[in-house]
Design a protein around this motif. Structure first.
Motif, mmCIF file in Angstrom:
data_model
loop_
_atom_site.group_PDB
_atom_site.id
_atom_site.type_symbol
_atom_site.label_atom_id
_atom_site.label_comp_id
_atom_site.label_asym_id
_atom_site.label_seq_id
_atom_site.Cartn_x
_atom_site.Cartn_y
_atom_site.Cartn_z
ATOM 1 N N SER A 88 -1.507 1.434 6.303
ATOM 2 C CA SER A 88 -2.116 0.327 5.564
ATOM 3 C C SER A 88 -1.067 -0.679 5.119
ATOM 4 O O SER A 88 -1.305 -1.891 5.145
ATOM 5 N N ALA A 89 0.111 -0.171 4.728
ATOM 6 C CA ALA A 89 1.188 -1.061 4.296
ATOM 7 C C ALA A 89 1.597 -1.995 5.424
ATOM 8 O O ALA A 89 1.783 -3.207 5.221
ATOM 9 N N ARG A 105 -1.375 -4.466 6.267
ATOM 10 C CA ARG A 105 -1.470 -5.548 5.267
ATOM 11 C C ARG A 105 -0.271 -6.482 5.381
ATOM 12 O O ARG A 105 -0.404 -7.701 5.237
ATOM 13 N N SER A 116 0.859 -1.183 0.000
ATOM 14 C CA SER A 116 0.000 0.000 0.000
ATOM 15 C C SER A 116 0.894 1.231 0.000
ATOM 16 O O SER A 116 2.006 1.210 0.536
ATOM 17 N N ASN A 157 0.053 3.855 1.573
ATOM 18 C CA ASN A 157 -0.169 4.450 2.898
ATOM 19 C C ASN A 157 0.595 3.636 3.940
ATOM 20 O O ASN A 157 0.432 2.415 4.002
#
Length: 394
Positions: A58-59, A62, A53, A55
């Motif tokens: 978010s990275a 995830r 990602s 972001n």
């Protein structure tokens, strides 16, 4: 430390490597999770890094789902390519599972860093970009695989061997189709994993052709050994209005003026994995159906019909058996086919690291050249459709 054993036998099963290879992921969508599962199942890979990602939060979130450490969760493939070049700890290779328009730049970044690549298909959205990756792969010496995973089913490898050994005689026609039904409901276009597939700025000039049509085109050439030379195509929107096609039909010609047909759609209710290949020759024919992937129908004219089944010890060739995990009657499917792709990719990566030359025919993994050929196929269908369905050369 060498990856291959000292007593490597290229005629036997694929060897167990001295360590698992380190794999990075670029793109955090649903197919990334599928491929990561298959790579781990092959027992040749561990997933250690990812650009999942743009972001940071978010990275990392995830990445945690893939059990990737926070300090190896990147917000761009450029950052990842620069950071993962550490000789003893960096990734050995990456899988690229982003939307199509990012494939070229991402693959280029890792090839320039000397990192091997396995990229989703279509390879790129433009022929010039695909040819650039072919040249860069050659110049870098890197391994570059392309995820035409349908060619990694054991019965497809068995079919290819039957054809190459003359089991059908002289090939006189080739038919392939890929019929799906998941785009039948109009509201499916709002799903996140579908939106980009209908956006020409991301998916390119086609949708159905580039996504599943390329699988069909590659399979026809992979099994027959005959390159596509010409085609005439028509694009259709058979469901709700959309800016790119959801269905296409094509007449094809392969090397030696061998005729054929190729069609694909996502609006065929009742068909989920409706990929079917039929090749007929002067002495016999073969038929394979993805939804019955464990079996290959092989007919010699005037002889009793044969059904060849996947499984250990049941008459499949040694090269096919390398890709078989269980005995006949214990099913294998698409995850195992992905696992076969990652197994062959691992063998190619390990051979490069050990400085070994791979014997011709040892691996059937689709390469960057196959990926570029798929982009030329897409471009030819676009030209033909725009010309009202005229014949065009690839």
């Amino acid at each position: 430390m060498a990856l291959f054993p000292d007593n490597l036998n290229f005629d036997g099963p694929f060897p167990r490597l001295s360590r698992r290879l380190r794999l990075g992921i670029v793109g955090g969508g649903r197919i990334a999770a599928t491929q990561a599962m298959a790579a781990r199942m092959s027992d040749h890979w561990e997933v250690v890094a990812g650009a999942l990602s743009s972001n940071q939060d978010s990275a990392r979130s995830r990445a945690a789902e893939f059990r990737i450490a926070p300090d190896r969760a990147y917000v761009s493939f450029e950052e990842m390519a620069a950071a993962e070049t550490r000789p003893s700890e960096g990734v050995d290779a990456v899988m690229i599972t982003t939307p199509n328009h990012l494939h070229h730049a991402a693959a280029r970044a890792f090839l320039n860093a000397g990192i091997d690549v396995l990229c989703d298909k279509p390879l790129t959205n433009e022929v010039s970009e695909a040819e650039d990756l072919v040249g860069l792969t050659s110049a870098s010496g890197c391994v570059f695989g392309v995820s035409y995973v349908m060619s990694c089913f054991p019965m497809i490898r068995q079919a290819r061997q039957i054809v190459s050994e003359g089991g059908l005689g002289r090939i006189n026609q080739i038919h392939v189709e890929f019929l799906q039904d998941w785009m039948t409901p109009e509201e499916v276009a709002d799903a996140p994993h579908v939106k980009w597939r209908l956006d020409p700025s991301k998916t390119g000039k086609t949708s159905c052709v580039g996504d599943i049509g390329t699988h069909a085109a590659h399979l026809a050439q992979f099994v027959s050994g005959l390159p596509l030379t010409d085609l005439r195509a028509e694009f259709h929107v058979c469901g709700a209005p959309k800016p790119v096609e959801d269905t296409f039909f094509a007449w094809t010609r392969h090397a030696g003026e061998v005729p054929g047909t190729l069609m694909a759609t996502r609006l065929a209710p009742g068909n989920r994995g409706g990929l079917r290949l039929r090749i007929f020759g002067s002495e016999g024919g073969i038929e394979w159906d993805l939804e019955k992937a464990e079996q290959l129908r092989f007919n010699r004219f005037g002889e009793a019909d044969r059904i060849i089944s996947r499984g250990h010890g049941h008459g499949v060739s040694p090269t096919t058996e390398r890709l078989v995990r269980t005995g006949r009657g214990f099913p294998e499917g698409i995850i195992e086919a992905w696992g076969n792709l990652y197994t062959e990719f691992a063998m190619a990566v390990a051979a490069r690291k050990d400085g070994l030359r791979i014997p011709e025919g040892w691996l059937g993994m689709p390469t960057v050249a196959d990926g570029a050929n798929g982009v030329r196929f897409i471009e030819a269908t676009v030209r033909s459709n725009q010309a009202g369905g005229e014949w065009v050369e690839l």
